[in-house]
Design an enzyme around this catalytic site. Sequence first.
Site, PDB file in Angstrom:
ATOM      1  N   ASP A 108       0.815  -0.984  -0.057  1.00  0.00           N
ATOM      2  CA  ASP A 108       0.038  -0.031  -0.139  1.00  0.00           C
ATOM      3  C   ASP A 108       1.000   1.193   0.167  1.00  0.00           C
ATOM      4  OD1 ASP A 108      -2.343   1.304  -0.049  1.00  0.00           O
ATOM      5  OD2 ASP A 108      -2.273   1.513   2.085  1.00  0.00           O
ATOM      6  N   ASP A 153       3.600   1.842   8.182  1.00  0.00           N
ATOM      7  CA  ASP A 153       2.318   1.155   7.742  1.00  0.00           C
ATOM      8  C   ASP A 153       2.463  -0.086   6.954  1.00  0.00           C
ATOM      9  OD1 ASP A 153      -0.387   0.376   8.181  1.00  0.00           O
ATOM     10  OD2 ASP A 153      -1.089   2.110   7.666  1.00  0.00           O
TER      11      ASP A 153
END
Length: 334
Positions: free
Chosen positions: A207, A224
């Site tokens: 991502d 993340d």
Amino acid sequence: MNDSETTSVHPYEALTPDTVLNAVEAEGYYCDGRNLALNSYENRVYQVGIEDSQPIIAKFYRPHRWTRAQIQEEHDFCAELVENELPVVPPLPDANGNTIRDYGGFMFALFERRGGHAPELGNLNNLEIMGRFLGRMHNVGHLKPFESRPTISIQTYALDSAEFLLANQFIPMELETSYQTLTDDLVKIIQQRFADTHFETLRLHGDCHPGNVLWRDDIPNFVDFDDARTGPAVQDLWMLLSGDDRDQQQGQLNKILAGYQQFCRFNGAELNLVESLRTLRIMNYSAWLARRWEDPAFPHSFPWFNTQRYWSDHILTLREQLAALQEPPLSMPW
């Protein structure tokens, strides 16, 4: 979905400010009472003040999304990247070396707070720097496979997404036929595109959009890794391309690959997958919002979702993707 379905008790309702502070203090930290909720919806992430020290970041994983083994693979991948001197923000270990912590029925992790801002992707030099670091990251990603974490797949991102939206009556009745016909056509093209493209898979960030990069001192700090998955290398590259002008995107790609290929070979055939991967992301995003609609944070934060206008615009976007899939892909710069 009617509004009454959003009022049922959700697991995150038990994650009160006191619970967050108690969880952090149970790990041996002394909180000063400050607790700032950060911009995260899939999980819950907080900046927690620590007495006589810098704040830390506490990330509480969404219950039942990942198994413990899958979260551990995320953490181990981050540790492996750090060992290879990549600018990644890894979870902090406890005294026993464990990075997954438990409190009140939640699995959570603690991270160093690291400052920075989103990279300016309009700066081509920044794109080349990003390419260098992604090339190094992918060198590590190639070393071994994920055993527990999933693969980016047409089944999960497209077929399951469309099935969920239709089965749960999110798509307005008058748009159902258009949506189903369109998504069927898209899936057929994407399946053929994947079948026609020879590519290898590796462990990915998964991502890698600008919001998951903290730019600091001309270095991209990657954060993340919650969506770390197995997939083609181009998945971590295409989200760095911006704008609708093909020549502009080609110039951006050239700079990314100029940096990337200093450290890792890139298979140019994967450029055939860019618009397919973009379509998968668009379809998966709408289904993600729908699947999380019972979480009280979602109707509050995404009030425009699940309206007639939203679904009309979504179908228009998918039609644009159908056209984009007919266009020739970007090309290798050499």
